[in-house]
Design a protein around this motif. Structure first.
Motif, mmCIF file in Angstrom:
data_model
loop_
_atom_site.group_PDB
_atom_site.id
_atom_site.type_symbol
_atom_site.label_atom_id
_atom_site.label_comp_id
_atom_site.label_asym_id
_atom_site.label_seq_id
_atom_site.Cartn_x
_atom_site.Cartn_y
_atom_site.Cartn_z
ATOM 1 N N ALA A 129 -22.572 -16.186 26.880
ATOM 2 C CA ALA A 129 -23.218 -16.620 25.638
ATOM 3 C C ALA A 129 -24.315 -15.645 25.225
ATOM 4 O O ALA A 129 -24.482 -15.349 24.035
ATOM 5 C CB ALA A 129 -23.800 -18.021 25.823
ATOM 6 N N LEU A 130 -25.055 -15.127 26.205
ATOM 7 C CA LEU A 130 -26.082 -14.131 25.895
ATOM 8 C C LEU A 130 -25.449 -12.863 25.344
ATOM 9 O O LEU A 130 -25.959 -12.273 24.386
ATOM 10 C CB LEU A 130 -26.910 -13.809 27.142
ATOM 11 C CG LEU A 130 -27.978 -12.736 26.966
ATOM 12 C CD1 LEU A 130 -29.034 -13.194 25.957
ATOM 13 C CD2 LEU A 130 -28.625 -12.409 28.294
ATOM 14 N N ALA A 131 -24.331 -12.453 25.909
ATOM 15 C CA ALA A 131 -23.630 -11.270 25.407
ATOM 16 C C ALA A 131 -23.181 -11.475 23.966
ATOM 17 O O ALA A 131 -23.323 -10.584 23.131
ATOM 18 C CB ALA A 131 -22.436 -10.940 26.303
ATOM 19 N N LEU A 132 -22.662 -12.664 23.669
ATOM 20 C CA LEU A 132 -22.234 -12.959 22.298
ATOM 21 C C LEU A 132 -23.425 -13.018 21.346
ATOM 22 O O LEU A 132 -23.343 -12.547 20.214
ATOM 23 C CB LEU A 132 -21.448 -14.269 22.263
ATOM 24 C CG LEU A 132 -20.076 -14.220 22.924
ATOM 25 C CD1 LEU A 132 -19.468 -15.610 23.001
ATOM 26 C CD2 LEU A 132 -19.157 -13.259 22.183
ATOM 27 N N ALA A 133 -24.540 -13.589 21.814
ATOM 28 C CA ALA A 133 -25.742 -13.640 20.974
ATOM 29 C C ALA A 133 -26.283 -12.250 20.715
ATOM 30 O O ALA A 133 -26.894 -11.995 19.673
ATOM 31 C CB ALA A 133 -26.811 -14.501 21.641
ATOM 32 N N GLY A 134 -26.054 -11.345 21.648
ATOM 33 C CA GLY A 134 -26.499 -9.964 21.493
ATOM 34 C C GLY A 134 -25.496 -9.098 20.766
ATOM 35 O O GLY A 134 -25.544 -7.883 20.850
ATOM 36 N N GLN A 135 -24.568 -9.720 20.088
ATOM 37 C CA GLN A 135 -23.583 -9.058 19.245
ATOM 38 C C GLN A 135 -22.601 -8.195 20.027
ATOM 39 O O GLN A 135 -22.142 -7.154 19.548
ATOM 40 C CB GLN A 135 -24.285 -8.238 18.148
ATOM 41 C CG GLN A 135 -25.179 -9.082 17.297
ATOM 42 C CD GLN A 135 -26.074 -8.269 16.390
ATOM 43 O OE1 GLN A 135 -26.165 -7.052 16.516
ATOM 44 N NE2 GLN A 135 -26.743 -8.940 15.488
ATOM 45 N N CYS A 175 -23.483 -16.798 40.564
ATOM 46 C CA CYS A 175 -22.440 -16.175 39.740
ATOM 47 C C CYS A 175 -21.639 -17.220 38.969
ATOM 48 O O CYS A 175 -21.412 -17.082 37.771
ATOM 49 C CB CYS A 175 -21.511 -15.346 40.616
ATOM 50 S SG CYS A 175 -22.283 -13.886 41.339
ATOM 51 N N VAL A 176 -21.241 -18.260 39.667
ATOM 52 C CA VAL A 176 -20.423 -19.302 39.033
ATOM 53 C C VAL A 176 -21.223 -20.056 37.969
ATOM 54 O O VAL A 176 -20.744 -20.278 36.857
ATOM 55 C CB VAL A 176 -19.874 -20.274 40.095
ATOM 56 C CG1 VAL A 176 -19.249 -21.494 39.459
ATOM 57 C CG2 VAL A 176 -18.871 -19.560 40.986
ATOM 58 N N LEU A 177 -22.441 -20.425 38.304
ATOM 59 C CA LEU A 177 -23.236 -21.241 37.389
ATOM 60 C C LEU A 177 -23.751 -20.465 36.179
ATOM 61 O O LEU A 177 -24.007 -21.054 35.135
ATOM 62 C CB LEU A 177 -24.414 -21.869 38.138
ATOM 63 C CG LEU A 177 -24.015 -22.881 39.222
ATOM 64 C CD1 LEU A 177 -25.246 -23.338 39.988
ATOM 65 C CD2 LEU A 177 -23.286 -24.060 38.611
ATOM 66 N N ALA A 210 -32.205 -20.954 29.769
ATOM 67 C CA ALA A 210 -32.212 -20.861 28.299
ATOM 68 C C ALA A 210 -31.075 -21.682 27.707
ATOM 69 O O ALA A 210 -31.262 -22.382 26.705
ATOM 70 C CB ALA A 210 -32.094 -19.402 27.867
ATOM 71 N N THR A 211 -29.929 -21.632 28.321
ATOM 72 C CA THR A 211 -28.795 -22.416 27.831
ATOM 73 C C THR A 211 -29.036 -23.905 28.047
ATOM 74 O O THR A 211 -28.746 -24.722 27.171
ATOM 75 C CB THR A 211 -27.501 -21.985 28.541
ATOM 76 O OG1 THR A 211 -27.291 -20.598 28.294
ATOM 77 C CG2 THR A 211 -26.315 -22.768 28.036
ATOM 78 N N ALA A 212 -29.590 -24.255 29.202
ATOM 79 C CA ALA A 212 -29.834 -25.671 29.507
ATOM 80 C C ALA A 212 -30.852 -26.298 28.566
ATOM 81 O O ALA A 212 -30.757 -27.479 28.234
ATOM 82 C CB ALA A 212 -30.308 -25.823 30.945
ATOM 83 N N THR A 213 -31.825 -25.518 28.125
ATOM 84 C CA THR A 213 -32.845 -26.044 27.228
ATOM 85 C C THR A 213 -32.461 -25.926 25.763
ATOM 86 O O THR A 213 -33.184 -26.398 24.895
ATOM 87 C CB THR A 213 -34.193 -25.323 27.439
ATOM 88 O OG1 THR A 213 -34.023 -23.931 27.181
ATOM 89 C CG2 THR A 213 -34.716 -25.554 28.842
ATOM 90 N N GLY A 214 -31.324 -25.301 25.497
ATOM 91 C CA GLY A 214 -30.878 -25.152 24.118
ATOM 92 C C GLY A 214 -31.581 -24.046 23.367
ATOM 93 O O GLY A 214 -31.500 -23.981 22.147
ATOM 94 N N ALA A 224 -31.017 -16.876 36.506
ATOM 95 C CA ALA A 224 -31.702 -18.167 36.344
ATOM 96 C C ALA A 224 -32.248 -18.325 34.932
ATOM 97 O O ALA A 224 -32.189 -19.414 34.347
ATOM 98 C CB ALA A 224 -32.829 -18.288 37.369
ATOM 99 N N THR A 225 -32.773 -17.257 34.366
ATOM 100 C CA THR A 225 -33.321 -17.312 33.007
ATOM 101 C C THR A 225 -32.228 -17.609 31.988
ATOM 102 O O THR A 225 -32.422 -18.428 31.075
ATOM 103 C CB THR A 225 -34.029 -15.991 32.665
ATOM 104 O OG1 THR A 225 -35.069 -15.770 33.610
ATOM 105 C CG2 THR A 225 -34.612 -16.020 31.266
ATOM 106 N N ALA A 226 -31.080 -16.951 32.128
ATOM 107 C CA ALA A 226 -29.972 -17.210 31.201
ATOM 108 C C ALA A 226 -29.504 -18.653 31.303
ATOM 109 O O ALA A 226 -29.242 -19.306 30.289
ATOM 110 C CB ALA A 226 -28.824 -16.253 31.483
ATOM 111 N N THR A 227 -29.428 -19.162 32.516
ATOM 112 C CA THR A 227 -29.002 -20.552 32.716
ATOM 113 C C THR A 227 -30.028 -21.521 32.153
ATOM 114 O O THR A 227 -29.668 -22.502 31.492
ATOM 115 C CB THR A 227 -28.765 -20.821 34.210
ATOM 116 O OG1 THR A 227 -27.779 -19.899 34.682
ATOM 117 C CG2 THR A 227 -28.278 -22.236 34.455
#
Length: 111
Positions: free
Chosen positions: A27-33, A18-20, A88-92, A83-86
């Motif tokens: 960021a995913l929510a913002l990318a999804g408008q 949850c924390v990580l 995706a962010t880590a890899t840019g 894990a996928t969201a994390t």
């Protein structure tokens, strides 16, 4: 005693997830408008759903097999999503806005 230790380990793992993943889910929510002022609710709702799944797994341990399997699958899917969201962010990686909008629409925070 082993059940208590296992429960504590799962709770610790869920807390770490949850924390990580909070910023990454936002960021995913913002990318999804998603509406920017409500973007913080998406990871919070996801984390609440994860907590419910974590509580459900030990509660249904004496239930029918199909209930135990469903609870386990839901828990694994939620952990994989975090894990996928994390990752995706880590890899840019930048999500395509259309599929991200579908994910945001399906998240529990979109109610």
């Amino acid at each position: 005693m082993a059940v208590v230790i296992a429960a504590l380990a799962v709770a610790l793992l869920a807390t770490a997830a949850c924390v990580l993943s909070f910023d990454d889910m936002r960021a995913l929510a913002l990318a999804g408008q998603a509406e920017p002022r409500f973007a913080y609710f998406y990871p919070a709702a996801f984390d609440a759903l994860l907590a419910v799944a974590l509580i459900s797994v030990p509660l249904v341990r004496t239930g029918r097999l199909i209930l135990r399997v469903q609870a386990g699958v839901i828990l694994v899917l939620l952990m994989a999503a975090a894990a996928t969201a994390t990752a995706a962010t880590a890899t840019g990686a930048t999500p395509d806005p259309r599929p991200a909008a579908i994910v945001v629409a399906l998240l529990p925070g979109s109610c």
